[in-house]
Design an enzyme around this catalytic site. Sequence first.
Site, mmCIF file in Angstrom:
data_model
loop_
_atom_site.group_PDB
_atom_site.id
_atom_site.type_symbol
_atom_site.label_atom_id
_atom_site.label_comp_id
_atom_site.label_asym_id
_atom_site.label_seq_id
_atom_site.Cartn_x
_atom_site.Cartn_y
_atom_site.Cartn_z
ATOM 1 N N PHE A 1 0.842 -1.186 0.000
ATOM 2 C CA PHE A 1 0.000 0.000 0.000
ATOM 3 C C PHE A 1 0.881 1.241 0.000
ATOM 4 C CE2 PHE A 1 -2.195 -3.496 2.061
ATOM 5 C CZ PHE A 1 -3.390 -3.547 1.353
ATOM 6 N N SER B 1 -6.517 -7.922 -1.365
ATOM 7 C CA SER B 1 -6.122 -7.223 -0.145
ATOM 8 C C SER B 1 -6.692 -5.811 -0.131
ATOM 9 C CB SER B 1 -4.602 -7.165 -0.026
ATOM 10 O OG SER B 1 -4.051 -8.452 0.103
ATOM 11 N N CYS C 1 -3.851 -4.540 6.568
ATOM 12 C CA CYS C 1 -4.040 -5.312 5.344
ATOM 13 C C CYS C 1 -4.944 -6.500 5.645
ATOM 14 C CB CYS C 1 -2.689 -5.801 4.824
ATOM 15 S SG CYS C 1 -2.810 -6.857 3.357
ATOM 16 N N THR D 1 -7.863 -9.532 4.022
ATOM 17 C CA THR D 1 -8.237 -10.316 2.842
ATOM 18 C C THR D 1 -9.754 -10.383 2.704
ATOM 19 O OG1 THR D 1 -6.248 -11.674 3.066
ATOM 20 C CG2 THR D 1 -8.047 -12.570 1.731
ATOM 21 N N ALA E 1 -7.834 -11.952 12.517
ATOM 22 C CA ALA E 1 -7.089 -12.941 13.287
ATOM 23 C C ALA E 1 -6.812 -12.421 14.688
ATOM 24 C CB ALA E 1 -5.774 -13.262 12.573
ATOM 25 N N HIS F 1 0.838 -3.945 7.952
ATOM 26 C CA HIS F 1 1.154 -4.777 9.114
ATOM 27 C C HIS F 1 1.336 -3.858 10.313
ATOM 28 C CE1 HIS F 1 3.057 -7.759 6.025
ATOM 29 N NE2 HIS F 1 1.737 -7.685 5.928
ATOM 30 N N THR G 1 4.148 12.511 7.665
ATOM 31 C CA THR G 1 5.519 12.873 8.008
ATOM 32 C C THR G 1 5.600 13.254 9.475
ATOM 33 O OG1 THR G 1 5.900 13.707 5.774
ATOM 34 C CG2 THR G 1 7.442 14.407 7.479
#
Length: 278
Positions: free
Chosen positions: A48, A96, A103, A105, A121, A159, A205
């Site tokens: 991404f 995704s 991220c 599914t 999960a 992640h 930033t």
Amino acid sequence: MKLSMRFVCGMLAASGVASVRAFVVEAFAPIPRTRSQPTTSSSRRQMFTGIVEEMGKVVSLEERDDMTLWDGSKGTGTELVVKGDVVMEGAYLGCSICVNGVCLTATELDQDKKEFKVGLAPETLSRTYFKTLKAGEPVNLERASEIGGRNSGHFVQGHVDGTGTVKERFTEDDSMWYKILVDDPELLKYIVPKGFIAIDGTSLTVVDVNQEEGWFSFMLVEYTQKKIIIPQKMPGAKVNLEVDVLGKYSENAMSAVIPRLEALEAKVASLEKALAEK
């Protein structure tokens, strides 16, 4: 041992790596195709960019005990249903989608309702604030981008490393400022002034970092404020954090070099001491 990024990049260059960014681009470059291998979702490597495409809405968050597992048995799990327009364009089962920086599914698609379903999960639930999501709550959404194309943000994996808590929120002219307390102090070493960070999936930033007090700051320009969910978050609210993966690669690349440098320094100090005693 404290090492500057210039020194790290120099060591990588000496090892044949031009730069950390070049290393990441090469590592995640699209897989070369042969004439018999068409370009499909499974033959691309995707990440991404942190450029949010739209704000969607949570439809439902449900824990189920009737989920069919790989062997046909039943198990428990958590499912999230999200509504979005842009991200449904070209969506397919197994694709995704980044939801607030995570991220996920797509396991079910409803093009008529413009809704998609994902499974959460235990690791995802423990690393994020997703347990607290409510129906109707807005979320940042982004489709995956093929590595090697244009990237107006930075390398965002989806992640999430942990969460942060809004410490302060204030405005300066048409800009909005935030100070974020990092819930896991170990993440602070990857957060540097003028470096990248993904907050709820938005590439931003870093302005300042206060290591002693455990916070960092960033600002949102007027345009960005209208495109993402962050301006709706007040002091005490949670955000998902993903530090810049380049810092992790740098640390990993230097992990084998630093012990050797330390051993060399110790040897030099020993020789200097021996010479001084003569």
